[in-house]
Design an enzyme around this catalytic site. Structure first.
Site, short mmCIF file in Angstrom:
data_model
loop_
_atom_site.label_atom_id
_atom_site.label_comp_id
_atom_site.label_asym_id
_atom_site.label_seq_id
_atom_site.Cartn_x
_atom_site.Cartn_y
_atom_site.Cartn_z
N LYS A 1 0.85 -1.20 0.03
CA LYS A 1 -0.01 -0.22 -0.09
C LYS A 1 0.82 1.31 0.05
O LYS A 1 2.14 1.37 0.16
CB LYS A 1 -0.97 -0.11 1.42
N TYR B 1 -12.54 -2.19 -3.65
CA TYR B 1 -12.95 -2.14 -2.19
C TYR B 1 -14.50 -2.10 -2.19
O TYR B 1 -15.12 -1.85 -1.14
CB TYR B 1 -12.34 -1.14 -1.44
N ASN C 1 -2.16 0.08 6.85
CA ASN C 1 -1.51 -1.42 7.26
C ASN C 1 -0.57 -1.72 6.40
O ASN C 1 -0.46 -3.07 6.65
CB ASN C 1 -2.69 -2.26 7.87
N HIS D 1 -1.99 -5.51 1.73
CA HIS D 1 -3.44 -6.50 1.45
C HIS D 1 -3.17 -7.60 1.00
O HIS D 1 -2.17 -7.74 0.13
CB HIS D 1 -4.20 -5.43 0.54
N GLU E 1 -9.66 -10.60 -7.45
CA GLU E 1 -8.59 -9.57 -7.34
C GLU E 1 -7.50 -9.62 -8.28
O GLU E 1 -6.94 -8.53 -8.79
CB GLU E 1 -8.11 -9.56 -5.86
P1 CMP Z 1 -7.21 -4.76 3.60
O1 CMP Z 1 -6.65 -5.85 3.75
O2 CMP Z 1 -6.72 -4.07 2.33
O3 CMP Z 1 -8.80 -4.58 3.39
C1 CMP Z 1 -9.83 -3.68 3.73
C2 CMP Z 1 -9.00 -2.71 4.26
O4 CMP Z 1 -9.89 -1.63 4.92
C3 CMP Z 1 -8.04 -2.79 5.51
O5 CMP Z 1 -7.18 -3.75 4.78
C4 CMP Z 1 -7.70 -1.70 5.91
O6 CMP Z 1 -6.72 -1.16 5.37
C5 CMP Z 1 -9.11 -1.06 5.97
N1 CMP Z 1 -9.98 -1.21 7.10
C6 CMP Z 1 -10.34 -2.24 7.67
N2 CMP Z 1 -11.12 -2.01 8.92
C7 CMP Z 1 -10.85 -0.77 9.21
C8 CMP Z 1 -11.46 0.18 10.14
N3 CMP Z 1 -11.92 0.01 11.13
N4 CMP Z 1 -10.88 1.50 10.09
C9 CMP Z 1 -10.22 1.99 8.83
N5 CMP Z 1 -10.02 1.16 7.81
C10 CMP Z 1 -9.98 -0.06 8.20
#
Ligand code: CMP
Length: 139
Positions: A11, A51, A114, A117, A128
């Protein structure tokens, strides 16, 4: 267990910190192979579509803004139990809850930023992968 494929995005937060190579190192140390990869910047439309499953969630708009804030590295990973294995390499979605030694623990900032993904199931992985790669891109 047959060889499986999964999908990864390094990311914008991790890319900005020059973390593409570090995440790939964790992938390879985790027993997975990178079989396709591309550096790109998501458009808002692409991020919303990718998403879409989260579109009713309160964090959706912020997530789309973050995912389009800079380039990402998308890739296809291959190996035994690749979906589950990569999720183990990544750790919990929230870096604060991720185990020591995982990508999100070591490179993530918070539940949104984070670092990377990974697909959550083989069916999602196929969707995906097809979102970013054509069959001919995959050796
Ligand atoms: P990802 O694995 O990319 O899948 C969905 C994404 O949404 C997740 O990682 C996070 O980056 C984001 N995400 C999931 N839960 C939350 C949350 N509670 N608040 C903000 N972002 C979130």
């Amino acid at each position: 267990m047959a060889i499986e494929r999964t999908f990864s995005i390094v990311k914008p937060d991790a890319v900005k910190k020059h973390g593409i190579g570090k995440v790939i190192a964790r992938i390879e140390e985790g027993g997975l192979k990178v079989v396709a990869g591309r550096y790109l910047r998501l458009t808002t439309e692409q991020a919303k579509a990718f998403y879409a499953v989260h579109k009713e969630r309160p964090f959706f708009n912020d997530l789309v803004a973050f995912m389009t804030s800079g380039p990402v590295f998308v890739s296809v990973l291959e190996g035994e139990n690749a979906v589950r294995r990569y999720r183990e390499v990544l750790g919990a979605t929230d870096p604060a809850k991720a185990d020591a030694g995982t990508v999100r623990k070591d490179f993530g900032t918070d539940v949104e930023k984070n670092a990377a993904h990974g697909s959550d199931a083989p069916e999602t992985a196929a969707q995906e992968i097809a979102f970013f790669f054509r069959g001919t891109d995959l050796a």
